[in-house]
Design a protein around this motif. Structure first.
Motif, mmCIF file in Angstrom:
data_model
loop_
_atom_site.group_PDB
_atom_site.id
_atom_site.type_symbol
_atom_site.label_atom_id
_atom_site.label_comp_id
_atom_site.label_asym_id
_atom_site.label_seq_id
_atom_site.Cartn_x
_atom_site.Cartn_y
_atom_site.Cartn_z
ATOM 1 N N TYR A 62 -37.119 -12.002 -17.082
ATOM 2 C CA TYR A 62 -38.318 -11.320 -17.571
ATOM 3 C C TYR A 62 -39.515 -11.898 -16.827
ATOM 4 O O TYR A 62 -39.735 -13.111 -16.866
ATOM 5 C CB TYR A 62 -38.498 -11.541 -19.085
ATOM 6 N N CYS B 186 -43.614 -11.493 -16.614
ATOM 7 C CA CYS B 186 -44.749 -10.867 -17.275
ATOM 8 C C CYS B 186 -45.500 -9.988 -16.288
ATOM 9 O O CYS B 186 -45.799 -10.408 -15.174
ATOM 10 C CB CYS B 186 -45.666 -11.935 -17.847
ATOM 11 N N ASN C 50 -43.310 -5.746 -17.984
ATOM 12 C CA ASN C 50 -44.189 -4.937 -18.829
ATOM 13 C C ASN C 50 -45.498 -4.639 -18.112
ATOM 14 O O ASN C 50 -45.801 -5.251 -17.078
ATOM 15 C CB ASN C 50 -44.483 -5.687 -20.139
ATOM 16 N N TRP D 88 -50.874 -9.660 -27.393
ATOM 17 C CA TRP D 88 -50.240 -9.720 -26.067
ATOM 18 C C TRP D 88 -48.900 -10.458 -26.103
ATOM 19 O O TRP D 88 -47.900 -10.005 -25.533
ATOM 20 C CB TRP D 88 -51.221 -10.406 -25.127
ATOM 21 N N CYS E 59 -44.579 -9.097 -25.145
ATOM 22 C CA CYS E 59 -43.550 -9.556 -24.207
ATOM 23 C C CYS E 59 -42.290 -10.000 -24.944
ATOM 24 O O CYS E 59 -41.172 -9.766 -24.467
ATOM 25 C CB CYS E 59 -44.093 -10.691 -23.339
ATOM 26 N N GLN F 225 -37.668 -16.760 -17.764
ATOM 27 C CA GLN F 225 -38.963 -16.112 -17.934
ATOM 28 C C GLN F 225 -39.879 -16.618 -16.836
ATOM 29 O O GLN F 225 -40.002 -17.826 -16.607
ATOM 30 C CB GLN F 225 -39.590 -16.411 -19.301
ATOM 31 N N HIS G 6 -49.468 -18.154 -23.174
ATOM 32 C CA HIS G 6 -48.669 -16.925 -23.271
ATOM 33 C C HIS G 6 -47.174 -17.174 -23.430
ATOM 34 O O HIS G 6 -46.537 -16.633 -24.332
ATOM 35 C CB HIS G 6 -48.949 -16.023 -22.075
HETATM 36 ZN ZN ZN Z 1 -45.715 -11.759 -20.863
#
Ligand code: ZN
Length: 427
Positions: A41, A43, A81, A236, A240, A255, A265
């Motif tokens: 993943y 961001c 995303n 936010w 995610c 990540q 984050h």
């Molecule tokens: Zn993120």
């Protein structure tokens, strides 16, 4: 959310090595994925200043990871995303007199064009915050029901038709593992939280660090139906966490993002993922890309010192030269974008293209192995480039060891395929 076209990836003989990356939580070099399936993943952007070199360096770095994983025979699933509604986007839209939807759409399209030109493999799961609202609402309702979230009363004028239902915040005290992603002291966390979009001084919170999950409707701000949460929009971090949960499953392997996302984050989104998965957690490994600077400052829209991929493309710079310039710096380091550096990237691209332009050339299986080994060792792109430089030197007769004899049919084609498949540079 529409992705961009998948670049063609040539098949290479043999297999790549197990990829190790530096986990920024532990500081250790660890296998990036342990199973036959590898999940990533990264961001995505908030679409209002795309795509500057800091963004480009980050997405190219994680593109190397996906390419190295595929070359090692892993089944890769990549999710990302687009934060197509959030405070900075709305602020920029207001400041420039543009409708926030138009700004988000234009910038998302520009980003896709930039990624296409840089031959970045698109995500398998690519979702915007707006289209994820129902999933986030369900997740926040679940957190409230589990006692992992709470409501904070609104100021007068907020909340639209239902001003009695408050904003929702995560209660970090229920997550005993909170803090392990970045490993920061409380004082440092509070400073960064305030600097990077958090609201430590919001009255009514149980703890200054508790992050927003659902922001109720405010005058002049877009809002969506939030079911029992009331009208509003998602925070936010939870965006995610929910996209990773639904797109990859929890836990997942890696990540990624810029190092400025590590806290708050990634710390917050990992905490939410842990709570939403009954402790299974978020990413096993956190990997962060360094910051790209310009003239001694971090590149950022607030400083107005952005070098944009689209501007360079419009000026006629070959995107493959931009990609080579990015790859000349190890992803984890902070570095400066400079004109001479770009010129060196242009020159390197030209040299490599001339070197592969013949049918026969110096033996290249060792070059392929060296590129694979460099990428498997914490995505060491600069070392991979040197391996190709060495081969190109020999092919072009620049090295004393080179000569007419000892050339191999198909060696330039192998280098061309290796550079394309592993480094994402089409010669
Ligand atoms: Zn993120």
């Amino acid at each position: 959310m529409q992705t961009w076209p998948l670049p063609q990836i040539p098949q290479l003989p043999g297999r790549g090595d197990t990829v190790h990356v530096r986990d920024t939580s532990s500081g250790r070099l660890v296998p990036a994925a342990t199973g036959p399936r590898a999940t990533l993943y990264v961001c995505g952007i908030t679409p209002y200043d795309s795509t500057h070199m800091g963004h480009a360096a980050t997405y190219v770095a994680f593109d190397l990871l996906g390419r190295a994983w595929r070359d090692a025979g892993l089944d890769v699933r990549y999710a990302s995303n687009v934060t197509d509604v959030d405070d900075p986007l709305l602020e920029r839209a207001t400041a420039t007199g543009v409708d926030w939807r138009d700004l988000a759409q234009d910038q998302t399209t520009l980003f896709a064009d930039d990624m296409t030109s840089l031959r970045v493999v698109p995500p398998d799961v690519y979702l915007g915050a707006v289209e994820t609202v129902p999933d986030v609402v369900g997740a926040v309702e679940k957190m409230l029901a589990a006692g992992a979230a709470y409501r904070v009363p609104l100021e007068p004028g907020a909340g639209g038709a239902d001003p009695t239902t408050g904003d929702v915040y995560a209660d970090l005290s229920v997550d005993s593992a909170f803090g392990q992603v970045a490993g920061l002291e409380l004082d440092h966390m509070l400073v960064l939280f305030g600097e990077r979009g958090g609201d430590p001084d919001r009255a009514g919170k149980r703890d200054p660090l508790d992050p927003l999950l659902w922001r109720r409707e405010r005058p002049g701000e877009p809002a969506w139906d939030g079911g029992s949460l009331g009208t509003g929009r998602p925070g936010w971090h939870v965006e995610c966490a929910v996209i990773a949960r639904d797109g990859l499953g929890l836990p997942f392997d890696v990540q990624g993002g810029g190092v400025d996302l590590q806290f708050p984050h990634h710390e917050m989104s990992t905490s939410h993922a842990r709570v939403l998965s009954d402790g299974a957690g978020g990413a096993g490994v956190h990997v962060h890309a360094g910051m790209v600077g310009l003239d001694g400052e971090k590149m950022s829209k607030s400083r107005g010192n952005l070098v944009l991929v689209s501007a360079l493309r419009a000026a006629g710079v070959d995107p493959m030269a931009i990609r080579l310039t990015l790859l000349g710096h190890h992803y984890a380091t902070d570095w400066e974008w400079t004109e001479p550096d770009l010129a060196a990237g242009v020159q390197r691209l030209d040299r490599w293209r001339r070197a592969v332009a013949t049918d026969a050339g110096p033996e290249a299986t060792g070059t392929l192995a060296a590129v694979r080994a460099a990428l498997a060792d914490d995505l060491d792109a600069p070392r991979a480039l040197v391996a190709v430089d060495d081969w190109a030197d020999a092919a072009l007769g620049g090295s004393p060891a080179s000569g007419r004899h000892g050339t191999v049919d198909g060696a330039p084609a192998l280098v061309r395929s290796a550079v394309d498949a592993l480094l994402g540079v089409r010669l």
